[in-house]
Design a protein around this motif. Sequence first.
Motif, PDB file in Angstrom:
ATOM      1  N   UNK A 176       8.777  -0.463   6.876  1.00 53.12           N
ATOM      2  CA  UNK A 176       9.248  -0.127   8.223  1.00 53.12           C
ATOM      3  C   UNK A 176       9.335   1.399   8.330  1.00 53.12           C
ATOM      4  N   UNK A 177       8.668   1.930   9.350  1.00 53.11           N
ATOM      5  CA  UNK A 177       8.572   3.392   9.491  1.00 53.11           C
ATOM      6  C   UNK A 177       9.169   3.824  10.825  1.00 53.11           C
ATOM      7  N   UNK A 227      -0.363   5.343  14.110  1.00 51.73           N
ATOM      8  CA  UNK A 227      -1.539   4.459  14.225  1.00 51.73           C
ATOM      9  C   UNK A 227      -2.001   4.004  12.846  1.00 51.73           C
ATOM     10  N   UNK A 228      -1.994   4.946  11.914  1.00 52.43           N
ATOM     11  CA  UNK A 228      -2.435   4.623  10.548  1.00 52.43           C
ATOM     12  C   UNK A 228      -1.499   3.581   9.927  1.00 52.43           C
ATOM     13  N   UNK A 229      -0.207   3.779  10.098  1.00 53.92           N
ATOM     14  CA  UNK A 229       0.759   2.834   9.519  1.00 53.92           C
ATOM     15  C   UNK A 229       0.612   1.455  10.169  1.00 53.92           C
ATOM     16  N   UNK A 230       0.399   1.471  11.473  1.00 50.56           N
ATOM     17  CA  UNK A 230       0.276   0.204  12.199  1.00 50.56           C
ATOM     18  C   UNK A 230      -0.972  -0.565  11.751  1.00 50.56           C
ATOM     19  N   UNK A 231      -2.069   0.177  11.555  1.00 46.51           N
ATOM     20  CA  UNK A 231      -3.304  -0.475  11.097  1.00 46.51           C
ATOM     21  C   UNK A 231      -3.118  -1.132   9.733  1.00 46.51           C
ATOM     22  N   UNK A 232      -2.189  -0.614   8.968  1.00 45.27           N
ATOM     23  CA  UNK A 232      -1.900  -1.223   7.657  1.00 45.27           C
ATOM     24  C   UNK A 232      -0.917  -2.373   7.761  1.00 45.27           C
ATOM     25  N   UNK A 290      18.835  12.282   2.550  1.00 42.52           N
ATOM     26  CA  UNK A 290      17.434  11.878   2.628  1.00 42.52           C
ATOM     27  C   UNK A 290      16.647  12.335   1.413  1.00 42.52           C
ATOM     28  N   UNK A 291      15.540  11.628   1.122  1.00 46.49           N
ATOM     29  CA  UNK A 291      14.699  11.964  -0.035  1.00 46.49           C
ATOM     30  C   UNK A 291      13.345  12.456   0.457  1.00 46.49           C
ATOM     31  N   UNK A 292      13.156  13.770   0.322  1.00 45.47           N
ATOM     32  CA  UNK A 292      11.938  14.424   0.824  1.00 45.47           C
ATOM     33  C   UNK A 292      10.708  13.931   0.064  1.00 45.47           C
ATOM     34  N   UNK A 293       9.649  13.583   0.806  1.00 46.21           N
ATOM     35  CA  UNK A 293       8.427  13.192   0.108  1.00 46.21           C
ATOM     36  C   UNK A 293       7.267  14.155   0.324  1.00 46.21           C
ATOM     37  N   UNK A 294       7.087  14.669   1.523  1.00 41.67           N
ATOM     38  CA  UNK A 294       5.938  15.544   1.748  1.00 41.67           C
ATOM     39  C   UNK A 294       6.025  16.170   3.131  1.00 41.67           C
ATOM     40  N   UNK A 295       5.088  17.088   3.390  1.00 38.47           N
ATOM     41  CA  UNK A 295       5.051  17.731   4.712  1.00 38.47           C
ATOM     42  C   UNK A 295       3.624  18.009   5.121  1.00 38.47           C
ATOM     43  N   UNK A 296       3.437  18.153   6.424  1.00 38.34           N
ATOM     44  CA  UNK A 296       2.188  18.695   6.949  1.00 38.34           C
ATOM     45  C   UNK A 296       2.561  19.582   8.122  1.00 38.34           C
ATOM     46  N   UNK A 334      -2.638   8.878   2.874  1.00 40.20           N
ATOM     47  CA  UNK A 334      -2.303   9.238   1.489  1.00 40.20           C
ATOM     48  C   UNK A 334      -0.813   8.994   1.222  1.00 40.20           C
ATOM     49  N   UNK A 335      -0.004   9.297   2.195  1.00 38.83           N
ATOM     50  CA  UNK A 335       1.439   9.087   2.051  1.00 38.83           C
ATOM     51  C   UNK A 335       1.754   7.595   1.892  1.00 38.83           C
ATOM     52  N   UNK A 336       1.077   6.791   2.700  1.00 31.12           N
ATOM     53  CA  UNK A 336       1.283   5.336   2.627  1.00 31.12           C
ATOM     54  C   UNK A 336       0.847   4.802   1.266  1.00 31.12           C
ATOM     55  N   UNK A 337      -0.290   5.309   0.763  1.00 35.13           N
ATOM     56  CA  UNK A 337      -0.753   4.875  -0.572  1.00 35.13           C
ATOM     57  C   UNK A 337       0.292   5.197  -1.634  1.00 35.13           C
ATOM     58  N   UNK A 338       0.813   6.408  -1.576  1.00 34.08           N
ATOM     59  CA  UNK A 338       1.787   6.847  -2.592  1.00 34.08           C
ATOM     60  C   UNK A 338       3.069   6.038  -2.514  1.00 34.08           C
ATOM     61  N   UNK A 339       3.520   5.779  -1.297  1.00 31.25           N
ATOM     62  CA  UNK A 339       4.822   5.132  -1.139  1.00 31.25           C
ATOM     63  C   UNK A 339       4.779   3.625  -1.287  1.00 31.25           C
ATOM     64  N   UNK A 340       3.746   3.018  -0.704  1.00 31.33           N
ATOM     65  CA  UNK A 340       3.763   1.556  -0.576  1.00 31.33           C
ATOM     66  C   UNK A 340       2.574   0.874  -1.244  1.00 31.33           C
ATOM     67  N   UNK A 341       1.702   1.644  -1.879  1.00 32.16           N
ATOM     68  CA  UNK A 341       0.503   1.070  -2.489  1.00 32.16           C
ATOM     69  C   UNK A 341      -0.547   0.873  -1.428  1.00 32.16           C
ATOM     70  N   UNK A 342      -1.769   0.512  -1.845  1.00 33.32           N
ATOM     71  CA  UNK A 342      -2.902   0.416  -0.894  1.00 33.32           C
ATOM     72  C   UNK A 342      -2.761  -0.812  -0.015  1.00 33.32           C
TER      73      UNK A 342
END
Length: 227
Positions: A15-16, A36-41, A161-167, A219-227
Motif C-alpha cells: 500500500x503506497x 502509475x508504476x505502482x498501480x501497474x504492479x 520515518x525510514x528514508x529509502x531514496x530520493x529523486x 527500481x524502488x518497488x523492486x528493492x522494497x517489495x520484490x519484482x
Amino acid sequence: MTDITGDADGERSPRVLLLYYSYTGQSQKVLEAAGDVFQQRGYEVHHAQIEFTDQRYAERFSRFPMRRVWPDMLSVLPAQKRGETGQICTPDTVRDNDYDLICIGSPTWWETVSLPMRSFLKSDEAAKLLRDRHFAVFVVCRQYWQENLMAVRELAEQQGGRYVDEIHFTYPGDSVRSLLSLTSYLGSGEYREKYLGVRIPSTNVQREHLGETRKFAGALADRLFGK
Ligand SMILES: Cc1cc2nc3c(=O)[nH]c(=O)nc-3n(C[C@H](O)[C@H](O)[C@H](O)COP(=O)(O)O)c2cc1C
C-alpha cells in the motif's frame, strides 16, 4: 542509497501513499507518474494532497496564475526563512491506512521545504503516518533541491520515518533566466518564449522527468517489495 529490509506483510499488496503539496501541479505530476508504476504492479495507491488553508496566505495560493507574482511569492519569504508552520488541511487517506511506502512530493520554496509541507511534517498526524514506515522524497524545483531534500528527510526521520531514496528535478537555464521563466509562468499561466525582453528556457517538469520518475519508482518497488 539506504539498505532496506522490511516489506509489506505478505497478506496483501503493498500500500503506497502519494503525499504532496503542489501549487502548480508539478510535484503532483511526478508523483502520479510513480503512482502509475505502482498501480501497474497491482499495489494499492492512495493520494493525499495537502491543502494550504492558512488565512495569511491561502487566498494568494488558491488562485493560479498569481495575481501579482512578486508580492505573492515574497509573501511567504519571512515565514520560510524562520521555518514557520501554518494551517493546512489533509484528506482522510492520511489517517485511514497504514502504508508500506510514503512518497513525499516536495516543491522548493525559498530554497527549502515549503511552508505547507513543513507544517504537515511537523504535525502529530505525520508522526502517526510515518512511524516505522518507509518514505521516499521527490523534489521538484527551479534550482535549489538539496536543502529542501535534507529538510524533508530530517523532518520525516524525526517523526520516525525510514528514508529509502530520493529523486529530484530542476529546470533548465542559468539562475537569472530560469527565474525569469518561472516567474513569467507563475504570473501568466503560459509558456512564453521571452519575458521582459529576454529569451527564456522552458520551465516546469518535462516529459523526460516523468520517464526518469517511472524508472525510479520501478527500481524502488523492486528493492522494497520484490519484482
Ligand atoms: C513561493 C515560491 C517560492 C519558490 N522558491 C524557489 C526557490 O527558492 N528555489 C527554487 O529552485 N524554486 C523555487 N520555486 C519554484 C518551485 O519550486 C517550482 O515552481 C515547483 O515546480 C513548484 O512545484 P508545484 O507545482 O508542485 O508546487 C518557488 C516557487 C514558489 C511558488
